[in-house]
Scaffold this motif. Structure first.
Motif, mmCIF file in Angstrom:
data_model
loop_
_atom_site.group_PDB
_atom_site.id
_atom_site.type_symbol
_atom_site.label_atom_id
_atom_site.label_comp_id
_atom_site.label_asym_id
_atom_site.label_seq_id
_atom_site.Cartn_x
_atom_site.Cartn_y
_atom_site.Cartn_z
ATOM 1 N N LYS A 1 2.389 -112.474 12.343
ATOM 2 C CA LYS A 1 3.091 -113.623 11.087
ATOM 3 C C LYS A 1 1.972 -113.247 9.903
ATOM 4 O O LYS A 1 1.383 -113.351 10.523
ATOM 5 C CB LYS A 1 2.643 -115.717 11.946
ATOM 6 C CG LYS A 1 3.694 -115.842 12.604
ATOM 7 C CD LYS A 1 3.839 -117.181 13.022
ATOM 8 C CE LYS A 1 5.005 -118.161 13.513
ATOM 9 N NZ LYS A 1 6.455 -117.842 13.910
ATOM 10 N N TYR A 2 3.277 -112.817 8.718
ATOM 11 C CA TYR A 2 2.688 -112.193 7.694
ATOM 12 C C TYR A 2 2.303 -113.966 6.778
ATOM 13 O O TYR A 2 3.799 -114.780 7.019
ATOM 14 C CB TYR A 2 3.231 -111.356 7.419
ATOM 15 C CG TYR A 2 3.255 -110.284 8.394
ATOM 16 C CD1 TYR A 2 1.880 -109.497 8.354
ATOM 17 C CD2 TYR A 2 3.746 -109.974 9.353
ATOM 18 C CE1 TYR A 2 1.240 -108.321 8.931
ATOM 19 C CE2 TYR A 2 3.416 -108.796 10.269
ATOM 20 C CZ TYR A 2 2.933 -107.972 10.095
ATOM 21 O OH TYR A 2 2.477 -107.036 11.028
ATOM 22 N N ALA A 3 2.171 -114.133 5.346
ATOM 23 C CA ALA A 3 1.427 -113.970 4.907
ATOM 24 C C ALA A 3 1.458 -116.035 4.752
ATOM 25 O O ALA A 3 2.222 -116.699 4.339
ATOM 26 C CB ALA A 3 2.792 -114.217 3.611
ATOM 27 N N ASN B 1 -0.517 -114.551 16.048
ATOM 28 C CA ASN B 1 -1.403 -114.694 15.209
ATOM 29 C C ASN B 1 -1.651 -114.302 13.622
ATOM 30 O O ASN B 1 -0.013 -113.787 13.370
ATOM 31 C CB ASN B 1 -1.617 -112.786 15.578
ATOM 32 C CG ASN B 1 -2.676 -111.585 14.827
ATOM 33 O OD1 ASN B 1 -2.585 -110.324 14.830
ATOM 34 N ND2 ASN B 1 -3.865 -112.700 13.997
ATOM 35 N N LEU B 2 -1.791 -114.920 13.274
ATOM 36 C CA LEU B 2 -1.716 -115.077 12.154
ATOM 37 C C LEU B 2 -2.663 -114.095 10.536
ATOM 38 O O LEU B 2 -3.767 -114.661 10.563
ATOM 39 C CB LEU B 2 -1.851 -116.936 11.736
ATOM 40 C CG LEU B 2 -1.683 -118.050 12.006
ATOM 41 C CD1 LEU B 2 -2.390 -119.042 11.609
ATOM 42 C CD2 LEU B 2 -0.092 -117.547 12.258
ATOM 43 N N GLU B 3 -1.151 -113.782 9.684
ATOM 44 C CA GLU B 3 -2.046 -112.718 8.632
ATOM 45 C C GLU B 3 -2.056 -113.276 7.656
ATOM 46 O O GLU B 3 -0.488 -113.489 6.993
ATOM 47 C CB GLU B 3 -1.489 -111.996 8.867
ATOM 48 C CG GLU B 3 -1.797 -110.133 8.079
ATOM 49 C CD GLU B 3 -3.365 -110.337 7.556
ATOM 50 O OE1 GLU B 3 -3.473 -110.997 6.055
ATOM 51 O OE2 GLU B 3 -3.854 -109.607 8.295
ATOM 52 N N LEU B 4 -2.957 -113.646 6.279
ATOM 53 C CA LEU B 4 -3.088 -113.953 4.951
ATOM 54 C C LEU B 4 -1.761 -112.725 4.031
ATOM 55 O O LEU B 4 -1.352 -113.462 3.732
ATOM 56 C CB LEU B 4 -4.336 -114.309 4.737
ATOM 57 C CG LEU B 4 -4.234 -114.530 3.046
ATOM 58 C CD1 LEU B 4 -4.061 -115.839 2.714
ATOM 59 C CD2 LEU B 4 -5.858 -114.759 2.193
ATOM 60 N N MET B 5 -2.237 -111.523 4.129
ATOM 61 C CA MET B 5 -1.557 -110.861 3.185
ATOM 62 C C MET B 5 -0.355 -111.050 4.132
ATOM 63 O O MET B 5 -0.394 -110.937 5.621
ATOM 64 C CB MET B 5 -2.940 -109.621 3.804
ATOM 65 C CG MET B 5 -4.243 -109.423 3.549
ATOM 66 S SD MET B 5 -4.236 -110.356 1.465
ATOM 67 C CE MET B 5 -3.576 -108.715 0.473
ATOM 68 N N PRO B 6 1.286 -110.382 3.084
ATOM 69 C CA PRO B 6 2.131 -109.859 3.533
ATOM 70 C C PRO B 6 2.264 -108.428 4.221
ATOM 71 O O PRO B 6 0.977 -107.715 4.268
ATOM 72 C CB PRO B 6 3.076 -109.445 1.608
ATOM 73 C CG PRO B 6 1.584 -109.340 1.413
ATOM 74 C CD PRO B 6 0.508 -109.774 1.080
ATOM 75 N N ILE C 1 -6.089 -116.544 14.084
ATOM 76 C CA ILE C 1 -6.526 -115.686 12.097
ATOM 77 C C ILE C 1 -7.537 -115.139 12.373
ATOM 78 O O ILE C 1 -8.833 -114.784 12.237
ATOM 79 C CB ILE C 1 -6.797 -117.349 11.656
ATOM 80 C CG1 ILE C 1 -6.769 -118.587 12.448
ATOM 81 C CG2 ILE C 1 -6.769 -117.244 10.893
ATOM 82 C CD1 ILE C 1 -6.876 -119.891 11.932
ATOM 83 N N GLY C 2 -6.522 -113.972 11.444
ATOM 84 C CA GLY C 2 -6.355 -112.688 11.346
ATOM 85 C C GLY C 2 -6.213 -111.662 12.130
ATOM 86 O O GLY C 2 -6.500 -111.365 13.129
ATOM 87 N N GLY C 3 -6.343 -110.135 10.696
ATOM 88 C CA GLY C 3 -5.206 -109.946 10.935
ATOM 89 C C GLY C 3 -6.210 -108.395 11.338
ATOM 90 O O GLY C 3 -4.996 -107.215 11.771
#
Length: 530
Positions: free
Chosen positions: A437-439, A393-398, A370-372
């Protein structure tokens, strides 16, 4: 870029509304129109506007292999950017050696890359929008072009204590601010820095600079923390003639350089080499020395004339959702530090995991990072070298666009574009797809009957201009045996701030004016990220 020129023209219009247009106004107007046309062209082609390299590739042209001699005012036109590649992904994931290649096979290529430097009137690469330490980039590019490599390392050391570190791990904002990059590919500045310092070590040009006894001041300084800021502070203060002792709570000197950055990005022999040089120059080091927990601050203040805090921002940001306390959920630095400590050289000198109980192993597991950022990428690369079953990999931002948005992100600011770092490339080679994976936001973590994490529940997000909103019906459950939180850091730990009774700012950092380093306590200073 065009946005900057429009802003300048607007500023002039507000201040000189009653005056007739000048020749400068007309020039700015024409330049703005030209840059906007280039930006539209770049957006349409999905490549840097006017890219010589792209045009040559499209036409099937061969690279210019002539070796420039002396000043080359057309170098950025005559030669294409050729960054030094990483070692092949499927080769490097089988070891813990550095991902960097040994450099260009053609000795003349480094000179061709140096020749691409434009000798700008205003080199933005070395300003606050480019290099944070204001490296004299055009100067050492020209020295390399003229085969003056020893002078190049001298010039590089004028501003940078440890170019072998930054040349390997710095994200190179200097290249984002390169003037050549405004309409073409930027100069390979990071590779140049790396090449200069590596050659200097090989040639024996980097030697101890011992301060003569009669130039010693008699003053003593304690530096707490041996990361980049601590080592740089120790180096500077020692060369000024003070007697410096560095205190490190871990068993190795280097801080983040040693245990935070994986060996494939920065070989620890490189760190040890510089530390040994500092030791020869008169800097003292104490390991397993935890100030505030075993060593009282008052003892340091009584023994030393000054104390420098350089402990970094080591308080990690964690998850606040249900299930974040399950087994198998770890902060990224726990994972990376445990791995580095587990590595030992085999009979051939190659690093190998010992698979001790202290290792947080990703072997055979579904890993979710979690975190890009850079730390997230390091977790991906390390998990692959453990032979994980899968990695997401999970990314909060687009996702960022393939080319710079000149209106929202104008040159010479850091280009916010889609990038593929070493871990992403390796994951794509192993599993066939980019792991990101974004957003996406994590809603909760689910565990089994033993309290071990087994999956995450996520949802997709959309940005409405001021905040993120959950997209209804977008929930997804992702298998996870190991969850690594690489979501950045909140600031320094409070231990030393409280122990020294220091003021903190609104973000929890030690309160010290920028450029002054002075804290609220006389004789105590702060440097770096703390």
């Amino acid at each position: 870029g065009a946005a900057a020129l429009r802003g300048r023209r607007a500023g002039r219009a507000r201040g000189l509304a009653t005056q007739p247009p000048s020749a400068e106004d007309d020039l700015i107007k024409r330049l703005t129109a030209r840059i906007e046309a280039l930006e539209r062209s770049a957006a349409a082609k999905g490549q840097p506007a006017g890219s010589v390299a792209a045009a040559a590739k499209k036409a099937g042209a061969k690279a210019n292999t002539t070796t420039p001699k002396g000043k080359s005012p057309r170098g950025f036109v005559d030669f294409k950017r050729r960054a030094e590649p990483y070692r092949p992904a499927m080769e490097r994931i089988r070891d813990w050696a550095e991902i960097n290649s040994t450099g260009h096979a053609d000795a003349g290529e480094q000179k061709r890359q140096a020749a691409r430097c434009m000798d700008c009137g205003t080199p933005f690469c070395q300003t606050h929008t480019g290099c944070p330490v204001n490296n004299l980039i055009p100067e050492w590019n020209e020295l390399v072009l003229n085969d003056q490599w020893q002078e190049a390392i001298d010039r590089l050391h004028k501003t940078n204590n440890f170019p072998e570190f930054t040349g390997r791990v710095c994200p190179a904002p200097c290249e984002g601010a390169c003037v050549a990059g405004l309409i073409d590919d930027p100069v390979t500045i990071k590779n140049m820095e790396y090449a200069i310092v590596d050659r200097a070590w090989k040639e024996g040009w980097i030697v101890p600079r011992r301060v003569p006894a009669d130039q010693r001041t008699g003053k003593t300084v304690a530096v707490i923390g041996s990361g980049p800021a601590g080592l740089a502070a120790a180096d500077q203060l020692n060369q000024l003639g003070h007697q410096v002792t560095v205190f490190e709570r871990e068993d190795k000197i280097g801080g983040l350089l040693y245990y935070g950055i994986p060996n494939p990005k920065l070989d620890k022999g490189t760190v040890d080499r510089r530390v040994n040089l500092l030791r020869e120059e008169g800097v003292s080091f104490e390991v397993n020395a935890n100030v505030g927990n075993g060593i009282e601050p008052s003892d340091l203040e009584s023994k030393f004339d000054a104390v420098v805090l350089a402990v970094g921002a080591t308080k990690p940001r964690g998850l606040s959702c249900p299930g974040s306390d399950l087994k198998g959920v770890h902060f990224a630095m726990e994972f990376l530090t445990a791995n580095q400590k587990d590595l030992k050289p085999d009979a051939n000198g190659n690093l190998r995991n010992q698979w001790t109980d202290q290792l947080i192993s990703a072997e055979g597991k579904n890993v979710v990072v979690i975190g890009g950022g850079d730390t997230g990428t390091d977790c991906i690369g390390t998990s692959l070298r453990h032979y994980c079953k899968s990695v997401v990999n999970l990314e909060l931002m687009p996702d960022s666009p393939p080319v710079r948005n000149a209106s929202a992100n104008p040159w010479p600011l850091w280009p916010k574009i889609h990038r593929v770092d070493y871990g992403h490339e390796e994951a794509a080679n192993v599993f066939g797809d980019d792991p990101r994976k974004y957003a996406v936001s994590t809603k909760k973590l689910l565990g089994n009957e033993n309290g071990q994490v087994k999956s995450l529940v996520t949802c997709k997000l959309k940005f409405n201009g001021s905040a993120f909103e959950e997209i209804p019906g977008s929930e997804e459950e992702i298998p996870a045996d190991l969850v690594l939180m690489a979501m950045g850091f909140l600031g320094p730990e409070r231990t030393l701030i409280d122990a020294f009774e220091l003021e903190a700012d609104e973000r929890g950092n030690v309160k010290a004016p920028y450029g002054k380093y002075v804290t609220s306590r006389p004789g105590v200073f702060a440097a770096g990220d703390c």
